[in-house]
Scaffold this motif. Structure first.
Motif, mmCIF file in Angstrom:
data_model
loop_
_atom_site.group_PDB
_atom_site.id
_atom_site.type_symbol
_atom_site.label_atom_id
_atom_site.label_comp_id
_atom_site.label_asym_id
_atom_site.label_seq_id
_atom_site.Cartn_x
_atom_site.Cartn_y
_atom_site.Cartn_z
ATOM 1 N N PHE A 44 0.872 -1.180 0.000
ATOM 2 C CA PHE A 44 0.000 0.000 0.000
ATOM 3 C C PHE A 44 0.905 1.225 0.000
ATOM 4 O O PHE A 44 2.087 1.156 0.356
ATOM 5 N N ASP A 45 0.306 2.368 -0.400
ATOM 6 C CA ASP A 45 1.093 3.602 -0.453
ATOM 7 C C ASP A 45 0.138 4.790 -0.357
ATOM 8 O O ASP A 45 -1.058 4.686 -0.702
ATOM 9 N N VAL A 46 0.678 5.876 0.130
ATOM 10 C CA VAL A 46 -0.048 7.149 0.204
ATOM 11 C C VAL A 46 0.826 8.209 -0.453
ATOM 12 O O VAL A 46 2.010 8.341 -0.125
ATOM 13 N N ILE A 47 0.214 8.962 -1.386
ATOM 14 C CA ILE A 47 0.981 9.955 -2.160
ATOM 15 C C ILE A 47 0.342 11.327 -1.964
ATOM 16 O O ILE A 47 -0.860 11.519 -2.260
ATOM 17 N N ALA A 48 1.127 12.250 -1.457
ATOM 18 C CA ALA A 48 0.650 13.638 -1.326
ATOM 19 C C ALA A 48 0.775 14.322 -2.685
ATOM 20 O O ALA A 48 1.888 14.525 -3.193
ATOM 21 N N MET B 228 6.099 -5.695 -7.514
ATOM 22 C CA MET B 228 5.430 -4.713 -6.659
ATOM 23 C C MET B 228 6.183 -3.377 -6.655
ATOM 24 O O MET B 228 5.576 -2.297 -6.728
ATOM 25 N N GLY B 229 7.504 -3.434 -6.601
ATOM 26 C CA GLY B 229 8.284 -2.200 -6.596
ATOM 27 C C GLY B 229 8.114 -1.403 -7.872
ATOM 28 O O GLY B 229 8.027 -0.164 -7.846
ATOM 29 N N GLN B 230 8.045 -2.108 -8.992
ATOM 30 C CA GLN B 230 7.853 -1.401 -10.256
ATOM 31 C C GLN B 230 6.478 -0.728 -10.316
ATOM 32 O O GLN B 230 6.352 0.417 -10.780
ATOM 33 N N LEU B 231 5.440 -1.442 -9.834
ATOM 34 C CA LEU B 231 4.105 -0.847 -9.843
ATOM 35 C C LEU B 231 4.045 0.355 -8.912
ATOM 36 O O LEU B 231 3.428 1.384 -9.238
ATOM 37 N N ARG B 232 4.648 0.240 -7.753
ATOM 38 C CA ARG B 232 4.639 1.358 -6.799
ATOM 39 C C ARG B 232 5.322 2.588 -7.406
ATOM 40 O O ARG B 232 4.829 3.717 -7.289
ATOM 41 N N THR B 233 6.452 2.340 -8.064
ATOM 42 C CA THR B 233 7.160 3.468 -8.691
ATOM 43 C C THR B 233 6.318 4.080 -9.802
ATOM 44 O O THR B 233 6.243 5.320 -9.953
ATOM 45 N N ALA B 234 5.662 3.204 -10.594
ATOM 46 C CA ALA B 234 4.822 3.720 -11.684
ATOM 47 C C ALA B 234 3.667 4.551 -11.145
ATOM 48 O O ALA B 234 3.336 5.625 -11.686
ATOM 49 N N VAL B 235 3.030 4.094 -10.062
ATOM 50 C CA VAL B 235 1.915 4.852 -9.481
ATOM 51 C C VAL B 235 2.392 6.216 -9.006
ATOM 52 O O VAL B 235 1.749 7.253 -9.248
ATOM 53 N N LEU C 283 3.101 8.492 -12.091
ATOM 54 C CA LEU C 283 1.904 8.924 -12.812
ATOM 55 C C LEU C 283 1.020 9.821 -11.952
ATOM 56 O O LEU C 283 0.372 10.755 -12.458
ATOM 57 N N ALA C 284 0.952 9.546 -10.645
ATOM 58 C CA ALA C 284 0.047 10.307 -9.772
ATOM 59 C C ALA C 284 0.396 11.783 -9.761
ATOM 60 O O ALA C 284 -0.491 12.652 -9.703
ATOM 61 N N ARG C 285 1.674 12.090 -9.796
ATOM 62 C CA ARG C 285 2.086 13.495 -9.725
ATOM 63 C C ARG C 285 1.795 14.250 -11.022
ATOM 64 O O ARG C 285 2.011 15.459 -11.094
ATOM 65 N N HIS C 286 1.354 13.509 -12.040
ATOM 66 C CA HIS C 286 0.933 14.158 -13.280
ATOM 67 C C HIS C 286 -0.587 14.255 -13.352
ATOM 68 O O HIS C 286 -1.158 14.432 -14.438
ATOM 69 N N HIS C 287 -1.262 14.154 -12.193
ATOM 70 C CA HIS C 287 -2.715 14.322 -12.089
ATOM 71 C C HIS C 287 -3.475 13.325 -12.959
ATOM 72 O O HIS C 287 -4.502 13.660 -13.560
ATOM 73 N N GLU D 18 -7.616 6.073 -15.619
ATOM 74 C CA GLU D 18 -6.477 6.112 -16.539
ATOM 75 C C GLU D 18 -5.228 5.543 -15.875
ATOM 76 O O GLU D 18 -4.380 4.923 -16.535
ATOM 77 N N MET D 19 -5.099 5.759 -14.554
ATOM 78 C CA MET D 19 -3.967 5.192 -13.822
ATOM 79 C C MET D 19 -3.952 3.670 -13.966
ATOM 80 O O MET D 19 -2.909 3.064 -14.261
ATOM 81 N N LEU D 20 -5.113 3.067 -13.796
ATOM 82 C CA LEU D 20 -5.164 1.607 -13.878
ATOM 83 C C LEU D 20 -4.902 1.113 -15.298
ATOM 84 O O LEU D 20 -4.300 0.054 -15.492
ATOM 85 N N CYS D 21 -5.342 1.857 -16.295
ATOM 86 C CA CYS D 21 -5.035 1.480 -17.681
ATOM 87 C C CYS D 21 -3.529 1.468 -17.919
ATOM 88 O O CYS D 21 -2.985 0.564 -18.573
ATOM 89 N N SER D 22 -2.852 2.502 -17.397
ATOM 90 C CA SER D 22 -1.390 2.565 -17.563
ATOM 91 C C SER D 22 -0.706 1.415 -16.824
ATOM 92 O O SER D 22 0.241 0.799 -17.329
ATOM 93 N N LEU D 23 -1.204 1.115 -15.620
ATOM 94 C CA LEU D 23 -0.610 0.015 -14.860
ATOM 95 C C LEU D 23 -0.868 -1.325 -15.550
ATOM 96 O O LEU D 23 -0.010 -2.221 -15.533
ATOM 97 N N ASP D 24 -2.030 -1.454 -16.157
ATOM 98 C CA ASP D 24 -2.348 -2.690 -16.874
ATOM 99 C C ASP D 24 -1.356 -2.911 -18.010
ATOM 100 O O ASP D 24 -0.860 -4.030 -18.224
#
Length: 688
Positions: free
Chosen positions: A494-498, A522-529, A532-536, A541-547
């Motif tokens: 799990f992760d929390v991103i400000a 898991m580390g790659q997905l966490r880094t990807a999230v 991407l999150a900081r680009h709003h 769409e986040m899940l599409c990119s992760l897929d």
């Protein structure tokens, strides 16, 4: 020769019937009768009465030919009588009339004999032909048995002294047959357990019952350097009246058969030990427990002590290997002998393998070696090694050093000993020991590889998982991760991103599989999230990119995920799911599981992910979790969700207490899968 004419007068008084010897009566009854010069019967023995039925009173005084000879043989009988009266002895087989009328073939010796009147008569010594043949066959069989049988045979008298011994027994004992006669077994073969055997022989004589297949063991002059074993049987030897004449002994040398049977039994036992070792060694991938299982398997079944040691260079990190060459650490040991200097042999202790010692050869060459007294000074050098040198010299009968060799690499060694009083390791023992240690080495190597991979996975997971959650606007946060066991690491996270605009990204996911690979994905997905999150990027769409990212990792990769974005101004949460269990929203005493589109797992490809909007009231709680929390072998998903709802009460408590309550209620025992939980409670407006 002189002859006399027979007279026609009968003797004044018939002679009394003749008796007979007991032995002849029992073994071969001999009938005797005699006629005077006139051919009249003047003697008739009791044996003749037994064989032919006629009493002396019925025959004495009668002419022998019509009384006993078949009419067809009268002429022959007269001729024979004349020859005998002329001084000739005749031997032949002739039929003789029985009292009941039938004829009995008899072997006869007919010879001249002077009657009481001084005239020449005839004496007949006769035996029943069938009895003669039977005795002849019996004697031939007995003689053949004694002379030709490979079985050792002896006849012993009531005093247990040899009366007859065959050549086979003489060869077994290594003593000529003639040297047995008149002696007792204790005098001939004192190296055998003859005292016990003689006691059995006396029982046979006393009770008249045979004893079969009694073991005789020991050494004889025939083979003084080897223990042998015989199957001995003793049977009473009785006469016709039941009187004991002694006993007959038969002996079969079964040394080779027993040795073969012993080898077969030991081979079977060895296979059983190996099969048991397969079940008992390597039950877990814990290195220390695997080493303990090895020594528990070996002691006391195979050895009196066992010591498992691993090279520090295979235990420690790569950078420490160069400084630990030749150093071994004791992982497990069993020393039941109270005299063992165990203070020097503690588990966990390390020591340097002495240069030039037999132990160094075992490690260097990767082959087992026996330990001898001459090896002790180099193996236990210096004053500190004196207690071990003394102990090994005084108490140890044999010792063997076996390398722990797996996949071409020596991992360490195993030291096995047997104390005095137990047979030293023989060839079969060494084969068994080496095979057991070879199998144990593979289990230990598996444990080492697993430990190494697990440490790498834990290190990677710790480096990729937040140990503390950030402070964000409008939310109070708490989360926890619980691995399935101390030996297994998975891909839950799990992760929390400000986010830059004051909002907060909340993510939880579960990568399929366990171990370092799952942790890496898991580390790659966490880094990807995070990127991407900081680009709003919106949740769907986040899940599409992760897929797409998971699909790029390989067709066998798969993960589930929930991504939510919280707006502190409105309390709204935009939530998208990719095959993940539904989040729960708790407000007051009501627990609602979101029913929005579940989506498909990441990596499936081609899926469209949809967003669900949820508004969190002040004090409301958003609960994200992985499937390990609600799924178990003893309950289905629906029941797990009902238990989770019952556990999510008392929202006025701190989040860490709520989290502990959830884990305690749903996982009272060890978790069957990794579990991750993330709690987000909306703060009152005044705290925003």
């Amino acid at each position: 020769m002189d002859t006399q004419e027979p007279t026609s007068e009968l003797p004044d008084q018939p002679l009394t019937a003749v008796g007979y010897a007991g032995v002849l009566r029992e073994l071969l009854p001999v009938a005797l009768w005699r006629t005077d010069g006139q051919g009249r019967l003047v003697e008739w023995s009791l044996a003749a009465q037994d064989l032919l039925g006629h009493t002396p009173e019925e025959l004495l005084g009668r002419h022998v030919v019509p009384a006993l000879v078949p009419e067809a043989n009268w002429d022959l009988a007269v001729q024979l009588e004349q020859r005998v009266l002329a001084g000739e002895a005749v031997v032949g087989t002739l039929p003789v009339r029985h009292r009941d009328g039938h004829f009995v073939p008899m072997e006869m010796w007919i010879c001249p004999s002077v009657d009481p009147q001084g005239d020449m008569g005839v004496m007949v010594i006769a035996m029943e032909t069938s009895a003669v043949r039977s005795m002849r066959s019996s004697l031939a069989a007995l003689e053949g048995l004694f002379t030709q049988s490979p079985i050792g045979l002896a006849i012993l008298g009531p005093d247990l002294r040899y009366l007859r011994v065959n050549d086979a027994l003489a060869r077994m004992n290594g003593v000529p047959a003639a040297h047995h006669l008149g002696k007792r077994p204790t005098e001939v073969v004192p190296g055998v357990n003859v005292e016990a055997l003689e006691a059995l022989m006396r029982d046979v004589l006393d009770h008249g019952e045979a004893v079969v297949d009694v073991r005789g063991t020991g050494r004889t002059p025939a083979d003084p350097g080897r223990d042998r074993m015989w199957s001995c049987s003793f049977a009473p030897l009785l006469d016709g009246s039941g009187r004991s004449l002694g006993l007959i002994a038969s002996l079969i040398d079964i040394s080779d058969q027993e040795e073969a049977r012993s080898r077969a039994d030991r081979a079977q036992e060895r296979f059983a030990v190996l099969a048991e070792a397969g079940a008992r060694i390597g039950t877990t991938l814990d290195l220390r427990q695997t080493a303990e299982e090895v020594v528990e398997m070996l002691v006391p079944r195979v050895a009196d002590s066992a010591d498992v040691q691993l090279l520090e260079e295979v235990l420690g990190p790569d950078e420490a290997a160069a400084s630990s060459q030749g150093v071994v650490r004791r992982m497990a040991a069993v020393f039941p002998d109270p005299d063992a200097p165990t203070a020097k042999l503690g588990v966990g202790m390390t020591f340097q393998v002495p240069i030039g010692s037999v132990y160094q050869r075992v490690i260097a060459e990767g082959r087992p070696l026996n330990l001898y007294l001459s090896d002790l000074p180099t193996l236990f050098p210096g004053p500190q090694g004196e207690p071990l040198r003394t102990y090994f010299a005084d108490r140890i009968a044999c010792a063997r050093l076996i390398p722990l060799l797996a996949r071409g690499k020596v991992l360490g060694g195993v030291v096995l000993t047997r104390t005095h009083g137990r047979e030293p390791f023989d060839e079969q023992d060494r084969v068994l020991i080496d095979e057991l240690v070879a199998r144990a080495a593979l289990n230990i190597d598996n444990a080492l590889m697993y430990t190494s991979q697990r440490e790498a996975a834990l290190t990677l997971q710790r480096s990729l998982t937040n140990s503390t959650l950030p402070a964000v606007t409008g939310l109070e946060l708490n989360g926890c991760y619980l691995p399935a066991s101390d030996h297994e690491v998975g891909g839950d996270w799990f992760d929390v991103i400000a986010l830059p605009d004051g909002r907060t990204g909340l993510v939880i996911g579960d990568v399929m599989g366990h171990g370092i690979h799952a942790a890496a994905v898991m580390g790659q997905l966490r880094t990807a999230v995070r990127t991407l999150a900081r680009h709003h990027i919106p949740p769907a769409e986040m899940l599409c990119s992760l897929d797409a990212a998971v699909a790029d990792l390989g067709e066998n990769e798969m993960a589930t995920c929930v991504y939510a974005v919280h707006d502190p101004a409105s309390g709204d949460c935009l939530i998208a799911r990719a095959g993940h269990p539904p989040p729960a929203v708790v407000a007051g005493r009501e627990v609602v599981f979101l029913h929005g589109p579940p989506g498909t797992p990441l990596g499936a490809g081609g899926a469209e992910f949809r967003t669900e909007r949820v508004t969190l009231a002040p004090g409301a709680l958003l609960v994200l979790y992985t499937d390990g929390l609600i799924e178990a072998r003893d309950r289905d998903v629906d029941e797990g969700m009902r238990q989770l709802a019952r556990a999510l009460t008392h929202l006025d408590r701190p989040l860490d207490e709520i989290c502990d309550r959830v884990i305690g209620r749903l996982l009272p025992a060890a978790a069957q899968d990794d579990v991750a939980v993330l709690l987000a409670r909306r703060l009152p407006h005044r705290s925003a």
